[in-house]
Each structure stands twice: as C-alpha cells, then as structure tokens.
Design an enzyme around this catalytic site. Structure first.
Site, PDB file in Angstrom:
ATOM      1  N   CYS A   2      18.587 -32.822 -15.519  1.00 12.13           N
ATOM      2  CA  CYS A   2      17.348 -33.446 -15.741  1.00 12.13           C
ATOM      3  C   CYS A   2      17.048 -34.627 -15.222  1.00 12.13           C
ATOM      4  CB  CYS A   2      16.739 -33.508 -17.386  1.00 12.13           C
ATOM      5  SG  CYS A   2      17.033 -31.892 -18.122  1.00 12.13           S
ATOM      6  N   ARG A  27      16.296 -33.236  -7.391  1.00  8.17           N
ATOM      7  CA  ARG A  27      17.640 -32.910  -8.343  1.00  8.17           C
ATOM      8  C   ARG A  27      17.323 -31.642  -8.661  1.00  8.17           C
ATOM      9  NH1 ARG A  27      19.398 -37.771 -11.226  1.00  8.17           N
ATOM     10  NH2 ARG A  27      19.756 -36.773 -13.204  1.00  8.17           N
ATOM     11  N   TRP A  75      15.581 -29.574 -16.079  1.00 10.94           N
ATOM     12  CA  TRP A  75      16.405 -28.512 -15.577  1.00 10.94           C
ATOM     13  C   TRP A  75      16.895 -27.550 -16.656  1.00 10.94           C
ATOM     14  CZ3 TRP A  75      18.147 -25.828 -11.426  1.00 10.94           C
ATOM     15  CH2 TRP A  75      19.370 -25.023 -11.259  1.00 10.94           C
ATOM     16  N   ASN A 101      18.143 -36.654 -20.860  1.00 10.75           N
ATOM     17  CA  ASN A 101      18.978 -35.966 -19.850  1.00 10.75           C
ATOM     18  C   ASN A 101      20.423 -35.864 -20.444  1.00 10.75           C
ATOM     19  OD1 ASN A 101      20.126 -34.622 -17.572  1.00 10.75           O
ATOM     20  ND2 ASN A 101      20.512 -36.825 -16.751  1.00 10.75           N
ATOM     21  N   GLY A 102      20.826 -34.504 -20.493  1.00 10.41           N
ATOM     22  CA  GLY A 102      22.233 -34.311 -20.997  1.00 10.41           C
ATOM     23  C   GLY A 102      22.189 -33.128 -22.003  1.00 10.41           C
ATOM     24  N   GLU A 478      38.551 -17.947  -1.650  1.00 12.73           N
ATOM     25  CA  GLU A 478      37.524 -18.907  -1.711  1.00 12.73           C
ATOM     26  C   GLU A 478      37.627 -19.990  -0.799  1.00 12.73           C
ATOM     27  OE1 GLU A 478      34.439 -18.986  -2.501  1.00 12.73           O
ATOM     28  OE2 GLU A 478      34.101 -21.103  -2.811  1.00 12.73           O
ATOM     29  N   LYS A 482      34.864 -21.052   2.109  1.00  5.28           N
ATOM     30  CA  LYS A 482      34.401 -22.427   1.993  1.00  5.28           C
ATOM     31  C   LYS A 482      34.742 -23.139   3.666  1.00  5.28           C
ATOM     32  CE  LYS A 482      32.239 -23.300  -0.721  1.00  5.28           C
ATOM     33  NZ  LYS A 482      31.882 -22.074  -1.211  1.00  5.28           N
ATOM     34  N   GLU A 485      32.220 -21.279   5.950  1.00  2.48           N
ATOM     35  CA  GLU A 485      30.903 -21.495   6.060  1.00  2.48           C
ATOM     36  C   GLU A 485      30.389 -22.677   6.306  1.00  2.48           C
ATOM     37  OE1 GLU A 485      28.626 -20.334   2.249  1.00  2.48           O
ATOM     38  OE2 GLU A 485      30.686 -21.400   1.246  1.00  2.48           O
ATOM     39  N   HIS A 501      52.701  -6.862   7.625  1.00  6.55           N
ATOM     40  CA  HIS A 501      52.221  -5.550   7.898  1.00  6.55           C
ATOM     41  C   HIS A 501      51.235  -5.652   9.134  1.00  6.55           C
ATOM     42  CE1 HIS A 501      54.459  -4.103   4.687  1.00  6.55           C
ATOM     43  NE2 HIS A 501      54.260  -4.928   3.891  1.00  6.55           N
ATOM     44  N   LYS A 600      20.660 -20.759   0.278  1.00  5.21           N
ATOM     45  CA  LYS A 600      21.247 -21.203  -1.069  1.00  5.21           C
ATOM     46  C   LYS A 600      21.267 -19.805  -2.003  1.00  5.21           C
ATOM     47  CE  LYS A 600      23.297 -23.355  -3.999  1.00  5.21           C
ATOM     48  NZ  LYS A 600      24.824 -23.608  -3.853  1.00  5.21           N
TER      49      LYS A 600
END
Ligand code: AGP
Length: 605
Positions: A2, A27, A75, A101-102, A478, A482, A485, A501, A600
C-alpha cells in the site's frame, strides 16, 4: 504494498493528497481513498480502482475542503478490493480515521476483542482494528490513545491517523514499514516513500521502527517508543522521481530481488503461530486425496517443480507437475480424488485459468496460491492462499516465485501434520528451518558481492547450461528462465545425469556451465558431472554451500549459499541466480524491467 500520504498546512489538503497518491500509483494498487479533517468531523471518500475515480468523485478534492488529511492506495491482502475495504478507515464515533501500510498479524484476536466490546466493523481488513483501538483508548489525549493502540499491534505498520478534536494534527507511527516525513514551511507531510514528497520538499525525516511523530503545520515532534521526545536529523532527498520509484535501485527487478527476505517473511509470519503452521482459510479434507497435481506456467510452473519434492517427501502423496497450457488439452486423469494446486502471481494467466476450470469440471478441488487479491484464479478456486509479496512490477518474477514456494512449504508441513506423515521432531525441525529462511536469503544477498564481476566474465556467450540433480535441477529450471528472459542468452537447464545421454555433445571449449550443488544427497554425483564437462573445455560456475572445499578445486568460479535443508533450499538458492541473470542482462544493455516480447501477465492463449 500500500501507499500512504498525509498533509497538514495551508493548502487544500485533498488536492495535495490526490497528487501525492498519484505519485505512488507505480507501486500497484486496487483501491484508494482520502480523509480530510473538517469542523469537528472527518470527511472520507474512497473508491475501488484508480485515483482518477477518486478525483472524479471529489471533483479533484474541491468537494471535501480542509487543511489536514491522510490518503491511501491499497494493494489488497486481507479482503477483496472494495469501497468498504479501501482505506481510510473511520472509528465508530467518526472522530478518528487511519491509513495503514503493512500487515497486522494479530488482527483476528483484536477484532474478536473489539467486537465483544461493542465496536462495529465495516470492512474485512486487518487495518480496521487500529482505528477502533484508538477510539477505545481515547480519553481526550490523542497521542496517548495512539501509543496505547500501537502497543497492542504485532506485525508491520506505517500509520497515519487524524482526530476531529485536534484538526491540525496528524499522528504517524512506524514499525517495519517505511514512513518518511516531509519538512515544509508552514506545512508538513508524510508518505510511504519520497516520490510523494519531492514535489513539495526535499527535506525529509526518516522514522525508524518503534518511533512515532506528531505533525502540525508549524512543527514536527518525533517520539521514541516510550513517548519521549527525540531529535532526528533532517536529510536531503537527492533522488529524482524515477530513481525514487525504484527505491534508489536501477531497476524494479533488483529492488524486488532485494525485497524477497521481507516478502517471504510477510507471507510466512502470520501463518506461523504457537509452533504451528496455521492456514486459516483452508479446510481441505486431505484423507480422500490420492494425487496432487500442480499446474501453472513459466516461473510459477518451476516453483511447482521445486515444491513437488517437499510435498511428496512430507505428505507421501504422489505429486505431478503439469504445464497449464498442456493440461487444459490433455484429457487429464483428474477426478474428485485429486487436489489441484494452481500457482499464479497475477491470478490472470489464461492457460492457468483454463486448466483450473477443466480440472474442476472433472471433479478436482482447486487450491490457488496467488499474489493478486480478488484475481480471476483467486475468485474461482475452491480454496485460496495468498502470497503477500506486494505488487511485482518487473516482468521477470522474483519475489512472486519465492513467495509461491514459501506457501508450498507451509502447505506441505500443514498437510503432513494433518495426515500424520511427519514426526513431531521433524515438524519442529522444519518449522525452525522455515523461520530462518528470510535471514538466509538476506545472507546470500550479502555473501556474494562478486556476482557483478562474474556477470562481466560470463555475459558474452551465445548459450549457457544450468545443471543440477533433484531439487537442484528444479532450481536450475528457474535459473535458466531468468537468464533467458532478461539477458536473451539461450540458457538450458539439464538434469546433470542427462548430460551423457546427448547434451554433452554440445559442450565446447569455454562453454559456460552453471552447476548447482546444494543437495548433499547428490552433490558428489553433480561434482562428477562437473569433471565431465570440464574435461570437454567447459567453464564452470558452481553454486554450493560455503564449506564445500572439494568443489573449489573443480569449478572455475563459485557462488556460495548458506546451508539450508534441500526441502526448503529453493527460496535461498535461486537468489544468486536471479542476481546473475540481472547483472548479465545489465552487461548486455537489455531492458531489464520490460524484456522484449514479454508481458507481466499472459492473459491470452
Ligand atoms: C516469469 O519471470 C515470467 N514473467 C513468466 O514465466 C510468468 O511466471 C508466467 O507467465 C506465469 O505468470 P503468473 O504467475 O502470473 O501466472
């Protein structure tokens, strides 16, 4: 996360607040609101959606005149994005309003206590308990009431609170969420970050945890946690707006990599209570489950690949991982004895939505693990566990991936406990190891200052191999994504045992190979693979626990990670790979936050 702002001075507070909130839009948020102190009352206006809706509703602030006020962009974490859940929240007597916020971790017990004492709740949020506590403790002394209320809170909070009895005063409190004061002339400000301040002043006071302050148009008084006045230095904000939005980091991706310890803590802490994993909103009957299917796309899929090991090991239930784009057309063997786990940061990925619906149609219950409250996947799943990573701006996910894994770890322990497939001793050991993860993630950030130098060495290559076994292989998947991309280098991950192999034919002189060696059960085997690729000219960068002496003689370069149980290692071991990809991409001059061809959230097939 937030955004909060506040103003007291001689200007139209509502207009200052709306402009401040606009500066915090980057944000990420899903609702917004402002509160302005008027003659013996507080006027509040809140909307779901964008700040533009708030401007329209208040005619750019003209409809709620006043010189002191607070504002918020929300948020959603607890409670969907609605007008009722938007901040500011008002006390029942209308005398107080708060923005926050939190996350208040003990809000459920506080809500029960306040309800029993007759306080009425308008929203589903954790925040609302704060304003009712202030009302409960208020006997005419605003500061004392806020101090007593804050003392009851556990969790993270940056608060702005106004009181109709003291119309030109704002009280702010900081605990584990950023809160900055803007020092003006005849006016003063507060905000979650400097982007909302620099239009008015570059003189700032940074509050520390436990401190609070009283703002009036002509003065700012800061207090320590026991209410004693303290003197704080005023700093000069030198950042430009763009840098400020990224918290001073060059890219959102780097900011979000560094935020991961806090994001994992925020996701985990409220769910670890009295030595137990507590998943409040989960009442799945696991006894009838014969198979768990995890489905997702991209990094979320790779989070599932890593989480599979933990769930299978602890719950002794077969876990299969299915790409959502494949599962939706595969005529899958899914029925009511399957639990579907759906992983998605955005909650809007088209393939994942379709796969979930297909599996539900065949009788499976769906448990969604998502970051965006009220998203399509969250709304349509049978059960939802949120990650509390805050908004993720960079296209390449980092904290989205590690917080998804965190929830998978929590679920595995919770399920194993309810199935009786984990001993008390093992449960306690893993719980302690879970709690240590944020600190170990911070350690790995601090342990490897040499990653930019490694990026300089390895950035100029057409291809990279990421190899590992068991959990290391899942993490390599992963790590390779990263790298691909954001640096556009062709990076492939291989189960290290697969090299002979076929793939080893591709190893040529100077071929970079990233070898993950953090699962002690198979490290020896992977080290033998290092010898194999070295014999064919590869340049090996190994990722290993500090103290693995033998590997130092085998690899050309090292990245160290703290020793972590392989069942929980992925959230720690992935961090240096994220940093390596970031710095390689930087060396290659790539658009790190917005890589070419990528979105995104892939909301189309
Ligand atoms: C990861 O860095 C990518 N941005 C992408 O693979 C992403 O993980 C995938 O599109 C799934 O997105 P979701 O988690 O929002 O469903």
């Amino acid at each position: 996360m937030c955004g909060i702002v506040g103003y007291t001075g001689t200007q139209n507070a509502a207009q200052v607040l709306l402009n401040g909130l606009t500066k915090l839009e980057y944000r990420g948020y899903d609702s917004a609101g402002i509160a302005v102190v008027q003659e013996n009352s507080i006027a509040i206006s809140k909307v779901t959606g964008r700040i533009a809706n708030l401007r329209a509703k208040t005619e750019d602030g003209r409809l709620i005149p006043g010189l002191t006020g607070i504002g918020h962009t929300r948020w959603a974490t607890h409670g969907a994005p609605t007008d009722q859940n938007a901040h500011p929240h008002a006390s029942n007597d209308g005398k107080f309003a708060v923005v926050h916020n939190g996350i208040i971790e003990n809000y459920m017990e506080l809500r029960e206590e306040l309800t029993q004492k007759g306080y009425h709740f308008e929203s589903e949020t954790d925040t609302e308990v704060i304003v009712h506590l202030v009302e409960m403790y208020y006997t005419g002394d605003f500061k004392r009431a806020v101090m007593k209320a804050s003392a009851r809170l556990s969790g993270s909070y940056a608060l702005g609170i106004v009181c109709a009895d003291v119309p030109d005063t704002i009280l702010v409190v900081r605990e584990a969420s950023p809160l900055i004061l803007g020092v003006g002339i005849g006016e003063n400000f507060f905000a979650s970050d400097v982007t909302a301040l620099v239009a008015h002043t570059r003189n700032a006071i940074y509050l520390e945890d436990g401190e609070f302050a009283a703002l009036t148009p002509d003065a700012i008084q800061v207090y320590d946690c026991s209410g004693h006045p303290i003197t704080k230095k005023t700093s000069r904000i030198t950042w430009d707006i763009q840098a400020a939005e990224k918290g001073g980091y060059a890219h959102f991706m780097l900011k979000e990599i560094v935020e991961q310890p806090r994001a994992v803590e925020a996701t985990m802490a409220p769910r670890l209570r009295n030595g137990q994993v507590v998943l409040d909103d989960l009442d799945i009957d696991l006894t009838g489950i014969r198979k768990i299917v995890i489905t997702a796309c991209g990094s979320a899929y790779y989070a599932g690949c890593a989480g599979k090991y933990t769930i299978e090991k602890l719950c002794r239930i077969p876990v299969t991982i299915e790409l959502a784009s494949e599962l939706r057309y595969a005529d899958p063997l899914i029925d009511e004895h399957v639990l579907l786990i759906v992983l998605s940061q955005s909650g809007e990925t088209a393939d994942t939505i379709a796969a979930m619906r297909e599996c539900q149609r065949r009788g499976a219950k769906a448990l969604a693990i998502v970051n965006v409250v009220g998203s399509t996947i969250a709304k349509n799943a049978d059960y939802t566990l949120y990650t509390w990573a805050g908004p993720e701006i960079a296209v390449a996910t980092t904290k989205g991936y590690t917080t998804q894994l965190t929830v998978l770890y929590l679920f595995a322990l919770y399920a194993a406990k309810s199935l009786g497939t984990v001993s008390c001793q093992e449960y306690k050991r893993l719980l302690a190891a879970l709690r240590a993860l944020p600190k170990q993630m911070q350690n790995v950030l601090d342990m490897n200052p040499g990653i930019p130098k490694l990026a300089e060495k390895y950035h100029d290559t057409p291809s990279m191999f990421f190899i590992g076994r068991n959990t290391d292989y899942a993490i390599a998947l992963e790590g390779a994504l990263k790298m691909k991309e954001i640096s556009y280098i062709h990076a492939e991950s291989y189960a290290a045992g697969e090299l002979k192999h076929g793939t080893i034919a591709l190893i040529h002189e100077g071929q970079p190979v990233i070898a993950l060696c953090c699962n002690e059960a198979v490290t020896e085997k992977t080290m033998n693979n290092i010898i194999e690729v070295k014999a064919r000219g590869a340049e090996v960068l190994a990722v290993a626990f500090k103290g693995n002496q033998r590997i130092i003689s085998l690899a050309d370069d090292m990245i160290y990670v703290p020793k972590v149980d392989p069942l929980l290692c992925a959230v720690v071991e992935i961090v240096p790979l994220q940093l390596l990809a970031y710095h390689v991409a930087k060396e290659n001059g790539c658009d790190i936050d917005k890589p070419k061809n990528l979105a995104k959230s892939v909301t189309v097939e």
